[in-house]
Design an enzyme around this catalytic site. Structure first.
Site, short mmCIF file in Angstrom:
data_model
loop_
_atom_site.label_atom_id
_atom_site.label_comp_id
_atom_site.label_asym_id
_atom_site.label_seq_id
_atom_site.Cartn_x
_atom_site.Cartn_y
_atom_site.Cartn_z
N PRO A 22 -4.12 -0.96 7.27
CG PRO A 22 -6.29 -1.39 6.52
CD PRO A 22 -5.52 -0.64 7.56
CG ASN A 23 -3.92 -3.51 2.07
OD1 ASN A 23 -3.58 -4.68 2.10
ND2 ASN A 23 -5.18 -3.13 2.04
NE ARG B 24 -3.01 -1.44 -1.97
CZ ARG B 24 -3.62 -0.44 -1.33
NH1 ARG B 24 -2.96 0.26 -0.44
NH2 ARG B 24 -4.87 -0.17 -1.57
CE1 TYR C 111 -2.61 4.81 -1.44
CE2 TYR C 111 -2.43 2.91 -2.87
CZ TYR C 111 -3.19 3.74 -2.08
OH TYR C 111 -4.52 3.49 -1.92
CG ASN D 178 -2.08 6.41 5.98
OD1 ASN D 178 -3.21 6.02 5.71
ND2 ASN D 178 -1.16 6.60 5.05
CB ALA E 57 -9.26 0.51 3.42
CD GLU F 103 -8.33 11.36 8.25
OE1 GLU F 103 -8.75 10.87 7.19
OE2 GLU F 103 -9.07 11.99 9.04
CG HIS G 46 -5.53 9.95 3.86
ND1 HIS G 46 -5.87 8.65 4.09
CD2 HIS G 46 -6.30 10.70 4.67
CE1 HIS G 46 -6.83 8.61 5.00
NE2 HIS G 46 -7.10 9.84 5.37
NE ARG H 22 -6.75 6.77 -4.80
CZ ARG H 22 -6.36 5.82 -3.96
NH1 ARG H 22 -5.83 6.16 -2.80
NH2 ARG H 22 -6.49 4.56 -4.26
#
Length: 149
Positions: free
Chosen positions: A12-13, A20, A25, A76, A79, A100, A102, A109
Protein backbone atom coordinates in the site's frame (compact mmCIF):
# COMPACT_ATOMS: atom_id res chain seq x y z
CA UNK A 1 5.53 -17.16 -15.04
CA UNK A 2 8.74 -19.11 -15.48
CA UNK A 3 11.28 -20.18 -12.91
CA UNK A 4 13.52 -17.43 -14.24
CA UNK A 5 11.06 -14.75 -13.10
CA UNK A 6 11.26 -12.82 -9.85
CA UNK A 7 8.01 -11.49 -8.42
CA UNK A 8 8.54 -7.95 -7.11
CA UNK A 9 5.60 -7.18 -4.90
CA UNK A 10 4.81 -3.70 -3.59
CA UNK A 11 2.21 -2.92 -0.96
CA UNK A 12 0.00 0.00 0.00
CA UNK A 13 0.85 3.59 -0.85
CA UNK A 14 3.94 2.65 -2.84
CA UNK A 15 2.08 3.81 -5.95
CA UNK A 16 2.60 7.31 -4.50
CA UNK A 17 6.40 7.13 -4.47
CA UNK A 18 7.97 10.34 -5.71
CA UNK A 19 5.06 12.34 -4.29
CA UNK A 20 4.55 10.97 -0.78
CA UNK A 21 7.05 12.13 1.85
CA UNK A 22 10.05 12.45 -0.48
CA UNK A 23 12.22 13.40 2.50
CA UNK A 24 11.72 9.82 3.75
CA UNK A 25 11.15 7.78 0.58
CA UNK A 26 13.11 9.81 -1.97
CA UNK A 27 12.09 11.15 -5.35
CA UNK A 28 12.12 7.90 -7.33
CA UNK A 29 8.72 6.81 -8.59
CA UNK A 30 7.46 3.25 -8.61
CA UNK A 31 8.05 3.27 -12.38
CA UNK A 32 11.69 4.21 -11.72
CA UNK A 33 12.00 1.30 -9.30
CA UNK A 34 10.42 -1.05 -11.82
CA UNK A 35 12.98 0.01 -14.45
CA UNK A 36 15.79 -0.56 -11.92
CA UNK A 37 14.43 -4.03 -11.13
CA UNK A 38 14.18 -4.96 -14.81
CA UNK A 39 17.78 -3.83 -15.36
CA UNK A 40 19.05 -5.78 -12.32
CA UNK A 41 17.12 -8.87 -13.37
CA UNK A 42 18.39 -8.62 -16.94
CA UNK A 43 21.99 -8.52 -15.71
CA UNK A 44 21.29 -11.72 -13.77
CA UNK A 45 19.54 -13.45 -16.67
CA UNK A 46 16.17 -13.15 -14.96
CA UNK A 47 12.84 -11.52 -15.70
CA UNK A 48 10.58 -9.49 -13.41
CA UNK A 49 6.88 -9.65 -12.68
CA UNK A 50 6.38 -6.24 -11.02
CA UNK A 51 3.16 -5.60 -9.11
CA UNK A 52 1.69 -3.12 -6.65
CA UNK A 53 -1.55 -3.25 -4.71
CA UNK A 54 -3.12 -1.34 -1.87
CA UNK A 55 -5.12 -4.46 -1.00
CA UNK A 56 -3.75 -7.14 1.30
CA UNK A 57 -5.69 -9.95 -0.38
CA UNK A 58 -4.30 -9.06 -3.81
CA UNK A 59 -0.77 -9.32 -2.42
CA UNK A 60 -1.55 -12.70 -0.89
CA UNK A 61 -3.13 -13.89 -4.15
CA UNK A 62 0.03 -12.88 -6.05
CA UNK A 63 2.20 -14.90 -3.65
CA UNK A 64 -0.06 -17.93 -4.00
CA UNK A 65 -0.07 -17.60 -7.79
CA UNK A 66 3.74 -17.82 -8.12
CA UNK A 67 4.55 -20.20 -5.26
CA UNK A 68 5.50 -23.07 -7.60
CA UNK A 69 6.72 -21.16 -10.62
CA UNK A 70 8.85 -18.13 -9.66
CA UNK A 71 12.58 -17.93 -9.04
CA UNK A 72 11.99 -15.83 -5.94
CA UNK A 73 10.06 -12.97 -4.39
CA UNK A 74 11.08 -9.44 -3.45
CA UNK A 75 8.48 -7.85 -1.21
CA UNK A 76 8.06 -4.31 0.04
CA UNK A 77 4.79 -4.74 1.87
CA UNK A 78 4.73 -1.15 3.11
CA UNK A 79 2.63 -0.78 6.23
CA UNK A 80 1.43 -4.39 5.98
CA UNK A 81 4.94 -5.38 7.06
CA UNK A 82 4.02 -4.26 10.57
CA UNK A 83 0.47 -5.59 10.69
CA UNK A 84 -0.11 -8.62 8.49
CA UNK A 85 0.02 -12.11 9.87
CA UNK A 86 -1.76 -13.16 6.68
CA UNK A 87 1.16 -12.01 4.49
CA UNK A 88 3.55 -13.78 6.88
CA UNK A 89 1.58 -16.99 6.45
CA UNK A 90 1.47 -16.66 2.64
CA UNK A 91 5.23 -16.15 2.45
CA UNK A 92 5.83 -19.01 4.89
CA UNK A 93 3.97 -21.31 2.49
CA UNK A 94 6.41 -20.80 -0.40
CA UNK A 95 9.67 -22.64 -0.94
CA UNK A 96 11.35 -19.80 -2.79
CA UNK A 97 14.00 -17.26 -1.84
CA UNK A 98 12.15 -14.26 -0.37
CA UNK A 99 13.64 -10.86 0.42
CA UNK A 100 11.96 -8.08 2.35
CA UNK A 101 12.88 -4.56 1.19
CA UNK A 102 12.26 -1.14 2.73
CA UNK A 103 13.35 2.09 1.09
CA UNK A 104 13.88 3.86 4.41
CA UNK A 105 15.65 2.64 7.51
CA UNK A 106 12.59 1.57 9.47
CA UNK A 107 14.69 1.28 12.64
CA UNK A 108 15.29 5.04 12.64
CA UNK A 109 11.58 5.77 12.42
CA UNK A 110 8.50 5.37 14.60
CA UNK A 111 8.68 2.45 17.03
CA UNK A 112 5.72 0.65 15.44
CA UNK A 113 7.83 0.27 12.27
CA UNK A 114 10.59 -1.59 14.14
CA UNK A 115 8.69 -4.90 14.11
CA UNK A 116 8.14 -6.89 10.94
CA UNK A 117 5.77 -9.84 10.72
CA UNK A 118 7.56 -10.86 7.51
CA UNK A 119 11.25 -10.94 8.44
CA UNK A 120 11.12 -14.33 10.12
CA UNK A 121 10.01 -16.01 6.88
CA UNK A 122 12.39 -14.12 4.59
CA UNK A 123 15.89 -15.09 3.51
CA UNK A 124 17.06 -11.52 3.94
CA UNK A 125 15.92 -8.04 4.87
CA UNK A 126 17.26 -4.91 3.18
CA UNK A 127 16.45 -1.57 4.81
CA UNK A 128 17.54 1.99 4.22
CA UNK A 129 19.21 1.46 0.84
CA UNK A 130 16.57 3.29 -1.19
CA UNK A 131 15.63 1.83 -4.57
CA UNK A 132 18.99 0.00 -4.74
CA UNK A 133 17.66 -2.39 -2.10
CA UNK A 134 15.45 -3.95 -4.76
CA UNK A 135 18.44 -4.53 -7.04
CA UNK A 136 20.42 -6.04 -4.16
CA UNK A 137 17.56 -8.43 -3.42
CA UNK A 138 17.30 -9.53 -7.06
CA UNK A 139 21.05 -10.07 -7.22
CA UNK A 140 20.94 -12.18 -4.07
CA UNK A 141 18.06 -14.29 -5.42
CA UNK A 142 20.15 -14.87 -8.53
CA UNK A 143 23.05 -16.06 -6.37
CA UNK A 144 20.82 -18.41 -4.40
CA UNK A 145 19.25 -20.06 -7.43
CA UNK A 146 22.53 -20.23 -9.39
CA UNK A 147 25.68 -19.98 -7.25
CA UNK A 148 27.77 -19.30 -10.38
CA UNK A 149 26.46 -15.69 -10.37
Amino acid sequence: MSQSTVLVLNGPNLNLLGEREPDIYGHATLADIEALCRKAAGLAGLEVDFRQSNHEGALIDAIHEVRHTAAGIVVNAGAYTHTSVALHDALAAVSLPVFEVHLSNVHRRESFRHHSYLSSVCDGVIVGCGPSGYAYAIARISELIDPRH
